[in-house]
Structure formats: structure tokens, C-alpha cells
Design a protein around this motif. Structure first.
Motif, PDB file in Angstrom:
ATOM      1  N   VAL A   1       0.840  -1.205   0.000  1.00 46.75           N
ATOM      2  CA  VAL A   1       0.000   0.000   0.000  1.00 46.75           C
ATOM      3  C   VAL A   1       0.871   1.249   0.000  1.00 46.75           C
ATOM      4  CG1 VAL A   1      -1.718   1.297   1.313  1.00 46.75           C
ATOM      5  CG2 VAL A   1      -1.942  -1.160   1.092  1.00 46.75           C
ATOM      6  N   TYR A   2       1.995   1.222   0.733  1.00 46.38           N
ATOM      7  CA  TYR A   2       2.889   2.392   0.752  1.00 46.38           C
ATOM      8  C   TYR A   2       3.422   2.670  -0.650  1.00 46.38           C
ATOM      9  CZ  TYR A   2       6.758   5.477   1.822  1.00 46.38           C
ATOM     10  OH  TYR A   2       7.612   6.539   1.835  1.00 46.38           O
ATOM     11  N   GLN A   3       3.853   1.582  -1.323  1.00 45.76           N
ATOM     12  CA  GLN A   3       4.411   1.787  -2.667  1.00 45.76           C
ATOM     13  C   GLN A   3       3.338   2.285  -3.634  1.00 45.76           C
ATOM     14  OE1 GLN A   3       6.118  -2.051  -3.136  1.00 45.76           O
ATOM     15  NE2 GLN A   3       8.066  -1.468  -2.214  1.00 45.76           N
ATOM     16  N   GLU A   4       2.102   1.765  -3.487  1.00 47.85           N
ATOM     17  CA  GLU A   4       1.013   2.221  -4.376  1.00 47.85           C
ATOM     18  C   GLU A   4       0.723   3.693  -4.141  1.00 47.85           C
ATOM     19  OE1 GLU A   4      -1.412  -2.014  -4.634  1.00 47.85           O
ATOM     20  OE2 GLU A   4      -2.283  -0.321  -3.551  1.00 47.85           O
ATOM     21  N   GLU A   5       0.694   4.095  -2.866  1.00 48.29           N
ATOM     22  CA  GLU A   5       0.397   5.500  -2.544  1.00 48.29           C
ATOM     23  C   GLU A   5       1.493   6.417  -3.078  1.00 48.29           C
ATOM     24  OE1 GLU A   5      -2.204   6.999  -1.155  1.00 48.29           O
ATOM     25  OE2 GLU A   5      -3.283   5.112  -1.065  1.00 48.29           O
ATOM     26  N   MET A   6       2.753   5.985  -2.928  1.00 52.11           N
ATOM     27  CA  MET A   6       3.862   6.811  -3.415  1.00 52.11           C
ATOM     28  C   MET A   6       3.816   6.903  -4.941  1.00 52.11           C
ATOM     29  SD  MET A   6       5.340   8.001  -0.859  1.00 52.11           S
ATOM     30  CE  MET A   6       6.860   8.692  -1.442  1.00 52.11           C
ATOM     31  N   ALA A   7       3.408   5.784  -5.589  1.00 49.40           N
ATOM     32  CA  ALA A   7       3.315   5.810  -7.055  1.00 49.40           C
ATOM     33  C   ALA A   7       2.205   6.764  -7.493  1.00 49.40           C
ATOM     34  CB  ALA A   7       3.050   4.399  -7.578  1.00 49.40           C
ATOM     35  N   LYS A   8       1.165   6.901  -6.648  1.00 48.77           N
ATOM     36  CA  LYS A   8       0.063   7.822  -6.986  1.00 48.77           C
ATOM     37  C   LYS A   8       0.457   9.272  -6.734  1.00 48.77           C
ATOM     38  CE  LYS A   8      -3.332   5.741  -4.661  1.00 48.77           C
ATOM     39  NZ  LYS A   8      -4.613   5.660  -4.000  1.00 48.77           N
ATOM     40  N   GLY A   9       1.608   9.452  -6.066  1.00 54.25           N
ATOM     41  CA  GLY A   9       2.070  10.817  -5.789  1.00 54.25           C
ATOM     42  C   GLY A   9       1.588  11.348  -4.449  1.00 54.25           C
ATOM     43  N   SER A  10       1.138  10.454  -3.540  1.00 60.43           N
ATOM     44  CA  SER A  10       0.684  10.923  -2.229  1.00 60.43           C
ATOM     45  C   SER A  10       1.864  11.444  -1.419  1.00 60.43           C
ATOM     46  CB  SER A  10       0.036   9.781  -1.442  1.00 60.43           C
ATOM     47  OG  SER A  10      -1.065   9.290  -2.148  1.00 60.43           O
ATOM     48  N   ASP A  11       1.553  12.291  -0.464  1.00 55.23           N
ATOM     49  CA  ASP A  11       2.575  12.773   0.457  1.00 55.23           C
ATOM     50  C   ASP A  11       3.105  11.569   1.262  1.00 55.23           C
ATOM     51  OD1 ASP A  11       3.420  15.491   2.015  1.00 55.23           O
ATOM     52  OD2 ASP A  11       3.272  13.777   3.366  1.00 55.23           O
ATOM     53  N   PRO A  12       4.427  11.499   1.524  1.00 55.86           N
ATOM     54  CA  PRO A  12       4.966  10.334   2.252  1.00 55.86           C
ATOM     55  C   PRO A  12       4.286  10.104   3.592  1.00 55.86           C
ATOM     56  CG  PRO A  12       6.758  11.659   1.379  1.00 55.86           C
ATOM     57  CD  PRO A  12       5.512  12.404   1.090  1.00 55.86           C
ATOM     58  N   ARG A  13       3.890  11.210   4.284  1.00 60.70           N
ATOM     59  CA  ARG A  13       3.239  11.022   5.581  1.00 60.70           C
ATOM     60  C   ARG A  13       1.849  10.423   5.418  1.00 60.70           C
ATOM     61  NH1 ARG A  13       4.646  17.020   7.319  1.00 60.70           N
ATOM     62  NH2 ARG A  13       4.555  17.165   5.083  1.00 60.70           N
ATOM     63  N   VAL A  14       1.143  10.860   4.364  1.00 57.13           N
ATOM     64  CA  VAL A  14      -0.185  10.302   4.090  1.00 57.13           C
ATOM     65  C   VAL A  14      -0.039   8.841   3.672  1.00 57.13           C
ATOM     66  CG1 VAL A  14      -2.199  10.502   2.591  1.00 57.13           C
ATOM     67  CG2 VAL A  14      -1.103  12.554   3.447  1.00 57.13           C
ATOM     68  N   ALA A  15       0.956   8.570   2.819  1.00 55.81           N
ATOM     69  CA  ALA A  15       1.168   7.203   2.340  1.00 55.81           C
ATOM     70  C   ALA A  15       1.493   6.278   3.511  1.00 55.81           C
ATOM     71  CB  ALA A  15       2.313   7.189   1.331  1.00 55.81           C
ATOM     72  N   GLU A  16       2.311   6.754   4.427  1.00 60.35           N
ATOM     73  CA  GLU A  16       2.682   5.925   5.570  1.00 60.35           C
ATOM     74  C   GLU A  16       1.470   5.635   6.448  1.00 60.35           C
ATOM     75  OE1 GLU A  16       5.781   7.511   7.967  1.00 60.35           O
ATOM     76  OE2 GLU A  16       5.749   5.808   9.327  1.00 60.35           O
ATOM     77  N   GLY A  17       0.637   6.664   6.652  1.00 60.23           N
ATOM     78  CA  GLY A  17      -0.566   6.478   7.475  1.00 60.23           C
ATOM     79  C   GLY A  17      -1.514   5.494   6.843  1.00 60.23           C
ATOM     80  N   ARG A  18      -1.712   5.597   5.522  1.00 60.65           N
ATOM     81  CA  ARG A  18      -2.643   4.683   4.849  1.00 60.65           C
ATOM     82  C   ARG A  18      -2.093   3.258   4.846  1.00 60.65           C
ATOM     83  NH1 ARG A  18      -4.396   8.849   0.106  1.00 60.65           N
ATOM     84  NH2 ARG A  18      -5.871   9.986   1.385  1.00 60.65           N
ATOM     85  N   ALA A  19      -0.763   3.139   4.681  1.00 63.28           N
ATOM     86  CA  ALA A  19      -0.157   1.803   4.673  1.00 63.28           C
ATOM     87  C   ALA A  19      -0.294   1.148   6.047  1.00 63.28           C
ATOM     88  CB  ALA A  19       1.314   1.911   4.287  1.00 63.28           C
ATOM     89  N   LYS A  20      -0.094   1.943   7.090  1.00 65.79           N
ATOM     90  CA  LYS A  20      -0.196   1.408   8.454  1.00 65.79           C
ATOM     91  C   LYS A  20      -1.627   0.971   8.746  1.00 65.79           C
ATOM     92  CE  LYS A  20       1.458   2.860  12.959  1.00 65.79           C
ATOM     93  NZ  LYS A  20       1.906   4.009  13.700  1.00 65.79           N
ATOM     94  N   ALA A  21      -2.587   1.811   8.316  1.00 62.75           N
ATOM     95  CA  ALA A  21      -4.000   1.477   8.559  1.00 62.75           C
ATOM     96  C   ALA A  21      -4.387   0.221   7.796  1.00 62.75           C
ATOM     97  CB  ALA A  21      -4.881   2.655   8.141  1.00 62.75           C
ATOM     98  N   ALA A  22      -3.877   0.082   6.561  1.00 65.70           N
ATOM     99  CA  ALA A  22      -4.205  -1.097   5.755  1.00 65.70           C
ATOM    100  C   ALA A  22      -3.645  -2.360   6.414  1.00 65.70           C
ATOM    101  CB  ALA A  22      -3.645  -0.940   4.350  1.00 65.70           C
ATOM    102  N   ALA A  23      -2.418  -2.254   6.974  1.00 62.98           N
ATOM    103  CA  ALA A  23      -1.815  -3.420   7.632  1.00 62.98           C
ATOM    104  C   ALA A  23      -2.608  -3.800   8.879  1.00 62.98           C
ATOM    105  CB  ALA A  23      -0.366  -3.122   7.990  1.00 62.98           C
ATOM    106  N   LEU A  24      -3.065  -2.808   9.618  1.00 62.19           N
ATOM    107  CA  LEU A  24      -3.854  -3.095  10.824  1.00 62.19           C
ATOM    108  C   LEU A  24      -5.160  -3.774  10.449  1.00 62.19           C
ATOM    109  CD1 LEU A  24      -3.375   0.095  12.993  1.00 62.19           C
ATOM    110  CD2 LEU A  24      -2.723  -2.227  13.581  1.00 62.19           C
ATOM    111  N   ARG A  25      -5.795  -3.253   9.386  1.00 63.32           N
ATOM    112  CA  ARG A  25      -7.064  -3.852   8.948  1.00 63.32           C
ATOM    113  C   ARG A  25      -6.832  -5.275   8.482  1.00 63.32           C
ATOM    114  NH1 ARG A  25      -8.148   1.280   6.790  1.00 63.32           N
ATOM    115  NH2 ARG A  25      -7.291   0.640   4.801  1.00 63.32           N
TER     116      ARG A  25
END
Ligand code: SF4
Ligand code: SF4
Length: 256
Positions: A222-246
Motif C-alpha cells: 500500500v505504501y508503494q502504491e500510494e507513493m506511485a500515486k504521488g501521495s505525500d509520504p506522511r499520508v502514504a505511511e498512514g494509509r499503509a499502516k492502517a491497511a496493515a492493521l485492517r
């Protein structure tokens, strides 16, 4: 005539001319007036409109209330015990937030509470349209503060050449393929009659969530997908962490 006097004579009146030039420029240019409330201009991400609360992040540590110079943050809560998860385990206690309110009639928007919160529970929202006719109505409770979270803007992009925060991803763990099934031995012609089958122990119920290694793989993906979409690294990290928890809990969500 010395050098200093010569210089003064040469530059005499240039400041006056510069000032008159600026005045003339403003006299002939259009005034840009935003016709509020019919028009609302976009505010910068760091505008200090109102303070929003992310309730699930608040641990009731009281740091914000203690540091607030106006004493306008009111926090109330209680402790609850969770039953031990198994034999030999201890019961745990956790804080439950009953009330979190800010009196905006007293708040001076210094931002100290947002700065000191160690759990990222307070954010600045650019929303400023919460005027009241009665000063006593300016104390807003956690439900209203949580609503303002939806208006918090994402952090502005980093300046060119600036380094983002370092992401500490867990090391990828190789997932071993399951062992190949062993074919049953061919029955011998002189084989004795089969013994009655022993009752096999019940297999454990499959867990609804993923293992740690699989959740780490989800986080990396999810982090790599978010970074590929051009998300901010902090947003990408938050979304990746939330996805892993889910993924670990076995619940569905965007990106998980
Ligand atoms: S912005 Fe300043 S005055 Fe307002 S609640 Fe936070 S610490 Fe208190
Ligand atoms: S400092 Fe943050 S975590 Fe602590 S009580 Fe205030 S909002 Fe909650």
C-alpha cells in the motif's frame, strides 16, 4: 567634497521616487476583494481556524490541558478494565474519554495544545465559521471537535529538495510455500484389513486476519502504491499502516 557627500548627492530623491512609483502602481491596478460570504477564498493548509480532535488518538494524557495558558480545555474520563485474555494473563486498564471540550471564548489560538499533543490527536482546521450570538455557546464538545476533523487539510508538500520523514518499514519476510502433498502409499495385496480410523483432533478454526508477515507485505504494497500515486509520504505511511492493521484484524478497507 568627500566620497560620502558625493554619494548622498547622487542618490538624493531616489527613495522618494521609488515610493511614488509604488503608489502610482496601486492607483492604476484593480483591487482584489473577495465578496464573502458569496465567495470564499481557499485558505492555506496551515490556517488557524479551529482546533479539531481525532478522538481515537486521544489517550487522556492531559498534556494539552496542562500546557494551555488559558485553561480552556476540559477533559473528563474514567478507567475501564479489560478481562485477562487467558489463564495467567493480567487484566488491563485503559482510559475512556467522556468529555473533551474547548472554550473558544477563552482560546487565543496560540496552538500550544496542537504542538504538545504526543499522540497526534489535535489538528488545525481552516474552518472559521462557528460564530455564535451567545458567548456561552462557544464551548464545543468532542462530537463537534471530531466533525471538524473532516475539514483538516492534508499537510502542504515539502519544499523542493527537502527530505521527508524516514519511513521505517518492517523488513520483508519471505513467505515459504506450503509443503507439497505426500501421495498415500499404494495398498499391498496382502495387507491386513484396515484398522478402524482413529478420531482426528479437530483442526483449529482459521484466523480471520492475516499473519504478521502477510500484514507487513500489505503495508509495503500500500505504501508503494500510494507513493506511485504521488501521495505525500506522511499520508502514504498512514494509509499503509492502517491497511496493515485492517489486514491483521481481517476487516476490509480502502487499499487493504
Ligand atoms: S490554542 Fe492555545 S489557548 Fe487555545 S486551547 Fe490550545 S493551548 Fe489553549
Ligand atoms: S495531549 Fe493529546 S492525547 Fe493528551 S489529552 Fe490532549 S489531545 Fe488527548
Amino acid at each position: 567634497m568627500n566620497d560620502e557627500s558625493k554619494l548622498k548627492k547622487a542618490t538624493f530623491g531616489t527613495g522618494l521616487l521609488k515610493g511614488l512609483g509604488i503608489t502610482m502602481r496601486h492607483m492604476v491596478s484593480h483591487a482584489v476583494t473577495v465578496q464573502y460570504p458569496d465567495e470564499i477564498s481557499a485558505l492555506p493548509a496551515r490556517s488557524r481556524g479551529v482546533i479539531a480532535l481525532k478522538e481515537e488518538n486521544c489517550t487522556m494524557c492531559m498534556l494539552c490541558a496542562r500546557e494551555c495558558p488559558d485553561w480552556c480545555i476540559y477533559i473528563e474520563g474514567h478507567k475501564e478494565r479489560t478481562e485477562p485474555k487467558g489463564e495467567g494473563k493480567r487484566a488491563k486498564a485503559h482510559n475512556v474519554l467522556d468529555r473533551f471540550a474547548i472554550d473558544y471564548a477563552l482560546c487565543m489560538y496560540c496552538g500550544i495544545c496542537v504542538e504538545v499533543c504526543p499522540y497526534d490527536a489535535l489538528f488545525w482546521s481552516p474552518d472559521f465559521e462557528y460564530a455564535e450570538g451567545d458567548i456561552t455557546q462557544l464551548t464545543h464538545e468532542k462530537e463537534k471537535l471530531a466533525e471538524w476533523m473532516y475539514t483538516v487539510l492534508p499537510p502542504p508538500p515539502l519544499d523542493d529538495g527537502a527530505q521527508g520523514p524516514e519511513l521505517k518499514l518492517p523488513a520483508p519476510v519471505a513467505v515459504e510455500p506450503p509443503p507439497a502433498a505426500v501421495p498415500p502409499p499404494a495398498p499391498s495385496p496382502a495387507a491386513a484389513p484396515p484398522a478402524p480410523a482413529a478420531t482426528a483432533p479437530a483442526a483449529p478454526a482459521p484466523s480471520s486476519g492475516l499473519s504478521d508477515a502477510e500484514a507487513a507485505a500489505v503495508r509495503t504494497r500500500v505504501y508503494q502504491e500510494e507513493m506511485a500515486k504521488g501521495s505525500d509520504p506522511r499520508v502514504a505511511e498512514g494509509r499503509a499502516k492502517a491497511a496493515a492493521l485492517r489486514a491483521r484484524k481481517g476487516t476490509k478497507g480502502p487499499g487493504g
